[in-house]
Design a protein around this motif. Structure first.
Motif, PDB file in Angstrom:
ATOM      1  N   GLU A 112      -0.747   2.173   6.701  1.00  8.30           N
ATOM      2  CA  GLU A 112      -0.780   3.128   5.594  1.00  8.30           C
ATOM      3  C   GLU A 112      -2.003   4.037   5.683  1.00  8.30           C
ATOM      4  O   GLU A 112      -1.917   5.249   5.443  1.00  8.30           O
ATOM      5  CB  GLU A 112      -0.775   2.365   4.261  1.00  8.30           C
ATOM      6  CG  GLU A 112      -0.958   3.225   3.038  1.00  8.30           C
ATOM      7  CD  GLU A 112       0.204   4.171   2.816  1.00  8.30           C
ATOM      8  OE1 GLU A 112      -0.029   5.234   2.218  1.00  8.30           O
ATOM      9  OE2 GLU A 112       1.325   3.859   3.258  1.00  8.30           O
ATOM     10  N   SER A 138       2.368   8.191   1.605  1.00 12.15           N
ATOM     11  CA  SER A 138       3.063   7.213   0.771  1.00 12.15           C
ATOM     12  C   SER A 138       4.009   7.889  -0.224  1.00 12.15           C
ATOM     13  O   SER A 138       5.068   7.345  -0.544  1.00 12.15           O
ATOM     14  CB  SER A 138       2.045   6.344   0.021  1.00 12.15           C
ATOM     15  OG  SER A 138       1.196   7.157  -0.786  1.00 12.15           O
ATOM     16  N   ARG A 162       7.910   7.026  -0.509  1.00 13.90           N
ATOM     17  CA  ARG A 162       8.506   6.615  -1.780  1.00 13.90           C
ATOM     18  C   ARG A 162       9.696   7.505  -2.121  1.00 13.90           C
ATOM     19  O   ARG A 162      10.729   7.028  -2.614  1.00 13.90           O
ATOM     20  CB  ARG A 162       7.449   6.674  -2.878  1.00 13.90           C
ATOM     21  CG  ARG A 162       7.911   6.093  -4.218  1.00 13.90           C
ATOM     22  CD  ARG A 162       6.802   6.154  -5.254  1.00 13.90           C
ATOM     23  NE  ARG A 162       5.631   5.416  -4.818  1.00 13.90           N
ATOM     24  CZ  ARG A 162       4.489   5.965  -4.418  1.00 13.90           C
ATOM     25  NH1 ARG A 162       4.373   7.288  -4.402  1.00 13.90           N
ATOM     26  NH2 ARG A 162       3.471   5.227  -4.054  1.00 13.90           N
ATOM     27  N   VAL A 214       6.620   0.760  -1.172  1.00 11.37           N
ATOM     28  CA  VAL A 214       6.005   1.376   0.005  1.00 11.37           C
ATOM     29  C   VAL A 214       5.342   0.318   0.867  1.00 11.37           C
ATOM     30  O   VAL A 214       5.417   0.355   2.104  1.00 11.37           O
ATOM     31  CB  VAL A 214       4.986   2.451  -0.430  1.00 11.37           C
ATOM     32  CG1 VAL A 214       4.286   3.057   0.780  1.00 11.37           C
ATOM     33  CG2 VAL A 214       5.687   3.548  -1.223  1.00 11.37           C
TER      34      VAL A 214
END
Length: 307
Positions: free
Chosen positions: A74, A80, A84, A96
């Protein structure tokens, strides 16, 4: 033998690391220790407790390592919000973080397959060990990116199915409302009678309504999470009609006509793209063969008569 010894040492080191991680990491996280005592608070009652999901043996052993690797992915990749959004468009019940864990697992599969081939090659040619290790790292990165590409393909495929089903569902809703049913009853009737992605989306709207969400708010939420402009306009038009009390049947009939027109345009565009694709075998396969059959006898005849 040196490569085999290095592999055995790496496996031993990995085992010792997992044992140490399990011994030192037994202390539960702060939210796991605190949330059971504040469960009655309104803003915490709707949040699932961390760690309450039953974990299998694999997740129990490798869960912390996979979670840490997912956090690293990440931080490196980011995006993110985009992940999503694509998860919502795909309809997957994943967070996520869970998707990042899946990316890590796909990368580990690619790494394991490449490492197996690397071990066989390294035993025969030890001088190629370093380039093959770099290839293993590349295979891990390829697996991580392949899972994200697969998510995009899943979202696109689901949106294609939604657009195929949307005109029929819009027409059924218009007919149900025109027959005298209310918006919730019409949505319920269509959700029961239909099958597919649109029926699932309508089911989510009905679930929100039955848990206390106003109908207009549930329709607005459907429009917000939809990745298709036609579906978003349809849901927003229904929400405005319900909120302001305008005749819903006329609005739905107009939206159904727009949906049919959008489907017709999409079909024409798809046909135009297919027409271009159909020219590829004609230009690159049929035409060269035709030219070859036309000119080859003349070339052979010239070679025969030439001195």
């Amino acid at each position: 033998m040196s490569a085999l010894g290095a592999f055995a040492g790496a496996m031993l080191g990995s085992g010792l690391f997992l044992v140490a991680r399990g011994v030192l990491g037994r202390r539960p996280a702060l939210e796991v220790r605190v949330l059971p005592y504040i469960r009655d608070l309104p803003h915490m009652a709707r949040q699932p407790l961390v760690g309450t999901r039953p974990a299998g043996p694999f997740r129990a052993v490798f869960g912390p390592v996979l979670s840490a690797a997912a956090g690293s992915v990440e931080r490196v990749l980011g995006g993110s919000a985009s992940i999503r959004r694509r998860l919502e468009r795909t309809g997957l019940e994943l967070t996520v973080r869970e998707f990042r864990v899946e990316q890590v697992m796909w990368g580990l599969v690619g790494f394991a397959v490449t490492a197996a081939v690397t071990l066989v090659v390294a035993l025969q040619a030890p001088s190629r060990t370093l380039p093959l290790l770099v290839l293993c790292v590349v295979a891990f990165a390829f697996g991580v990116l392949l899972r994200e590409n697969r998510l995009t393909a899943q979202a696109t495929e689901r949106e294609r199915r939604l657009m195929v089903e949307f005109p029929t569902v819009a027409e059924l809703l218009a007919l149900a409302v025109g027959a005298g049913e209310g918006p919730v009853a019409a949505l319920d009737r269509v959700a029961v009678r239909c099958r597919g992605e649109m029926a699932g989306e309508i089911g989510r709207v009905l679930a929100d309504v039955r848990t206390g969400t106003p109908v207009a708010a549930a329709l607005d939420a459907w429009a917000a999470r939809s990745g298709l402009p036609a579906v978003a306009r349809f849901a927003e038009a229904m929400a405005v009609a319900v909120d302001r009390g305008t005749p819903l049947a006329a609005v739905l009939h107009a939206q159904a006509a727009d949906a049919r027109e959008a489907g017709r345009r999409a079909l024409i565009e798809s046909g135009a793209r297919r027409e271009v694709v159909m020219m590829v075998p004609v230009v690159f396969l049929v035409l060269p063969v035709t030219v070859l059959f036309a000119f080859w006898p003349g070339v052979v005849g010239l070679q025969l008569v030439s001195p």
